[in-house]
Each structure stands twice: as C-alpha cells, then as structure tokens.
Design a protein around this motif. Sequence first.
Motif, PDB file in Angstrom:
ATOM      1  N   TYR A 129       9.840  10.554  -4.632  1.00 19.78           N
ATOM      2  CA  TYR A 129       9.034   9.501  -5.250  1.00 19.78           C
ATOM      3  C   TYR A 129       7.574   9.843  -4.951  1.00 19.78           C
ATOM      4  O   TYR A 129       7.074   9.652  -3.839  1.00 19.78           O
ATOM      5  N   PRO A 130       6.841  10.406  -5.929  1.00 20.92           N
ATOM      6  CA  PRO A 130       5.454  10.863  -5.673  1.00 20.92           C
ATOM      7  C   PRO A 130       4.532   9.684  -5.372  1.00 20.92           C
ATOM      8  O   PRO A 130       4.845   8.539  -5.688  1.00 20.92           O
ATOM      9  N   LYS A 179       5.069   6.422  -1.301  1.00 21.25           N
ATOM     10  CA  LYS A 179       5.538   7.788  -1.426  1.00 21.25           C
ATOM     11  C   LYS A 179       6.820   7.913  -0.622  1.00 21.25           C
ATOM     12  O   LYS A 179       6.926   7.367   0.473  1.00 21.25           O
ATOM     13  N   GLY A 180       7.850   8.610  -1.183  1.00 25.31           N
ATOM     14  CA  GLY A 180       9.084   8.741  -0.427  1.00 25.31           C
ATOM     15  C   GLY A 180      10.185   9.459  -1.197  1.00 25.31           C
ATOM     16  O   GLY A 180       9.923  10.193  -2.155  1.00 25.31           O
ATOM     17  N   ILE A 181      11.422   9.176  -0.788  1.00 32.36           N
ATOM     18  CA  ILE A 181      12.602   9.782  -1.417  1.00 32.36           C
ATOM     19  C   ILE A 181      13.592   8.660  -1.722  1.00 32.36           C
ATOM     20  O   ILE A 181      13.955   7.877  -0.829  1.00 32.36           O
ATOM     21  N   SER A 182      14.044   8.587  -2.966  1.00 33.90           N
ATOM     22  CA  SER A 182      15.003   7.552  -3.359  1.00 33.90           C
ATOM     23  C   SER A 182      16.400   7.930  -2.881  1.00 33.90           C
ATOM     24  O   SER A 182      16.654   9.076  -2.475  1.00 33.90           O
ATOM     25  N   THR A 192       0.862   3.909  -7.028  1.00 31.32           N
ATOM     26  CA  THR A 192       0.572   2.489  -6.762  1.00 31.32           C
ATOM     27  C   THR A 192       1.663   1.584  -7.310  1.00 31.32           C
ATOM     28  O   THR A 192       1.629   0.374  -7.091  1.00 31.32           O
ATOM     29  N   ILE A 193       2.646   2.171  -8.039  1.00 29.24           N
ATOM     30  CA  ILE A 193       3.750   1.380  -8.611  1.00 29.24           C
ATOM     31  C   ILE A 193       4.821   1.183  -7.551  1.00 29.24           C
ATOM     32  O   ILE A 193       5.326   2.166  -6.983  1.00 29.24           O
ATOM     33  N   PRO A 194       5.194  -0.037  -7.235  1.00 29.48           N
ATOM     34  CA  PRO A 194       6.221  -0.274  -6.200  1.00 29.48           C
ATOM     35  C   PRO A 194       7.562   0.329  -6.612  1.00 29.48           C
ATOM     36  O   PRO A 194       7.933   0.300  -7.795  1.00 29.48           O
ATOM     37  N   PRO A 195       8.309   0.874  -5.672  1.00 29.31           N
ATOM     38  CA  PRO A 195       9.620   1.453  -6.011  1.00 29.31           C
ATOM     39  C   PRO A 195      10.632   0.343  -6.342  1.00 29.31           C
ATOM     40  O   PRO A 195      10.556  -0.767  -5.813  1.00 29.31           O
TER      41      PRO A 195
END
Length: 478
Positions: free
Chosen positions: A89-90, A80-83, A93-96
């Motif tokens: 980025y909600p 979870k994060g911010i690009s 389980t999918i890697p960024p």
Amino acid sequence: MKKTKYIRLFLGLVLTIILNLTCFPIGVLAETEAEQGTLIPIIVFSSDPVYNGDPQILAAVNPVADGPDLNPELIEITYKGISANGEAYPLSTIPPSVAGTYMVFAAYRGDEDYQNIDDKREINIKPIELKTTEFSTEKPITKVYDGNTSVLENALKGLGNAGVIDADINEVIFNYKSATFLFKDVKPVNPNLIILKEMTVSGEKGKNYIIVDENKVTKPLASIDISLGANILPKPVEVILTGQDKVYDATPNLHDYQLSVTKTDLIEGEELGAFGAENFYPYYGEINSQQKDVGNYYVWATGGFYLYGINGTNAENYTINNQTIVSNKKYDITLATVTVIPAHVSKIQGEADPALTYAVWQDDSGDGFNKGLYADDVMFGSLEREAGEAVGTYDVFLGSLNNSNYRVILADGTDKFEIIKKEEAVAVYGGNDYNNGENRATEKEEELPMPYMGIALLLLLLIAGAIFFGKNRLTKMD
C-alpha cells in the motif's frame, strides 16, 4: 592595480550575495518560529480496528480542550503499508479499506496558536472473525435416504456466514476439502450433521476474513473443520395391494389380500414388507365408491398400513408415497348360491291360488347350510306352479323369483301344490311366507262341521229297531 581593484569588488559582491542567500532562510524560519503559538495539538491513533469494508481513518489531530480550532489545511495524515493479501500500500493520504498492517503518519504544521508536531504509529486493520456456529446455506441441508453419508453437490448451495458484510457476500468464497453426513439413517440417535473438512476462505475479499472456533482457545487461521445441521429424509416407496375374487357376501370388504413394496424403490440389498393394522379395510369399487354387488372391480385401501424392515433393513428410512393404494388389476365378486325350497301349498278346488311360499338356504361350500340371505337382502319376483285347476298335485317352479347377487337353485318343487276336491276336503293347508330374509311355514287347518245330526238319527233308528224286534220276539214266545 586597477585590475586588481575590480577583482576585489567582484569577489566582495559575490560574497555578499552568498551570505544573503545563506542567511535569508534562517531569518524567515526565525520569523516563522516567532509567529507560532505555544499550544500543542493532540494526535490520536486508532487501536487496531476491525475491517468493515469502508476506508478507515486511523489517526486524528485534535485541538486542546477549550482551545482554538485547528486549521484543517495544516493537518497531514498519510498511510503506507501492506494489505492482508500481500500487496503493498504506497504512501497515500487515502485511508486504507482492507485488512492489513499500516504505518500511519500524522502531523500539524504550526500556526499562531499551535506548535508544529508530528508522530507515527503502526496499526493493524484486523480481519473479521467468522464463527463456526454462524455458517448457513440458502436452504436447509437435506437429502433423500440413499444408504450412505455422501453429500449431494447442490446440497450446500449458498454456503455463507453471518459475519460477512453484505457488500462482500459475492466476493467471499468458502472452500472445503470434503463434506459428509455424520449418520446415514433418517432418525439417528443423535441429531445429524454435515462435517465440512478443512474449511478455508478465498475470493477477492477473502483475506479480510478468518474462521475461528469460538469454543476453543486456539484459533486456527488457515483451515478448520465446521459442522452444519442437516437432515436425511425418508425415501418414498410404492405399496401395491393384491386382492382376489370373492363370493358375494353383501359387503364391499376385501377379506384376503397381500401388501408388497416395489423392489425397485429400495436401496440395493435392503428389503421391506408392508402390513395392514386393525384399521386397515381394503374394499372393492372405486377410490370414492365402495361396491358390494356382483361385478368386476379394482380393490382399494386408504391408510392403516405400515412398513416393516426385513433382514436388518431400517423401515424408518422409507416412507409410503401412496396412502391410497389400488390393485394393478380388477377382481370379481361372484354370485352367491342359495337354495329355494318351496313349502307345500294347497287350495280347495275353485278358490284363488294362495301365495307360493318358500324357505331360502345359503350354500356355505359343503359344510352345511345357513338360513336366509345375507344382511338385509330380499328376493324379488315369485314362484310359479304348474298350470291346471283340476283336483290333484302340481309342480312348483322358480318363476320370476331372483336376486342379481345370487345364483338361485330350486330344490324339491315336485308335487308341492295341491288342489283338493271340495266335498272331500277336511283341511286346507296354507304354505310358508317369506319376508326380509326370514321364511316361516304357517300351517292352516280349516275344520269342517262334524255330522252330529246324522249320527243321532242313526242311533234313534237303531234303538227303535231293537225295540221293535224285541217286542215281536216276546209275542211269539207267548
């Protein structure tokens, strides 16, 4: 009493159910905990990787060394994060796969060998750093000299950087505020460059990249000036050859000429001249055929001529686009004038005519005469004399004597041929002959035998007469 008893039984049943429901999870949990092992899985987080265009697994749960394998179904990793482009980025389980800042959660739900464990860490996927020295274009950056430092719009076609991954080439755009050449001349003292002011990166994948100056400690993230190698090519100009008519001299050489540069090919305010060096040999004729004979021809030259600047113009900013040059019009090679002077030729009456010889002199425009024709030229045909076989003198004419490159003038041909009476002939004089441009007058004398016998007889008669008259005179005196 009976009613009170039922109430008590009902409440007791409810209480039993509640207690069972409350205590059942604790029992199950206790049973589960009792089934977990003592080993602790190892959680490993990535250390701020660099964007590579692919999804990046930022954590891993590993078994202990020489321990049993983990059950993959019990491993849980979420992100979870911010690009970098500011989009959230909600939890997933999918890697960024893009640059940004992410919270990574990793856990293992214990089994009979391993304990339950979980951890989290903030990890950055860093953008790729693009070096200023790795910028390039599809084709070398050039322009033809135009007197200024401006950059043509299409000069930077395909501007890119070697650090951009192949999959992103069409989705990364480089922008700049202005572009100028460092120098305006073709051959500056130092190598020429194009300066791109305030370069930035944009495009759908642009946030995955930043431009850095590897030569400086500070690495600006917003914009930066970069330089690219570039060249200015000399501007082609046309050189025009101007000739003139000439009198035939047995060569194809153009002796008097002018070279000029087409003014419309020059940058406004600049001026060039052209000159021929020692190996500059303009000629009359055609491009591959030099002509020396009388006629009407263009004049040509190949190589051996150069440009020079006038009033401060730098000649190196220009180049001659026509190493073979030709005049705009034709010029004449005109007839050379020569004078033919017949030699005095004679013969004895009744004999065959000897050759009518002559001398040839070039007319050199009033300063005198030069003997002979040019180079290896020769005369064709022959002189002719006035008809007649009687004793006397005759005039000599040009007859068929000629050369197509000369205007032939006959001089002093009067009474140049003589027929001598045989009895009166004392000598016969031969004339001059002409060969290969040289004329030699050869005088021939034929001597007749002297009348020695007649003279001797005359002397004997005189002596005899003197003796005879002398005797008679002596006799009379006696």
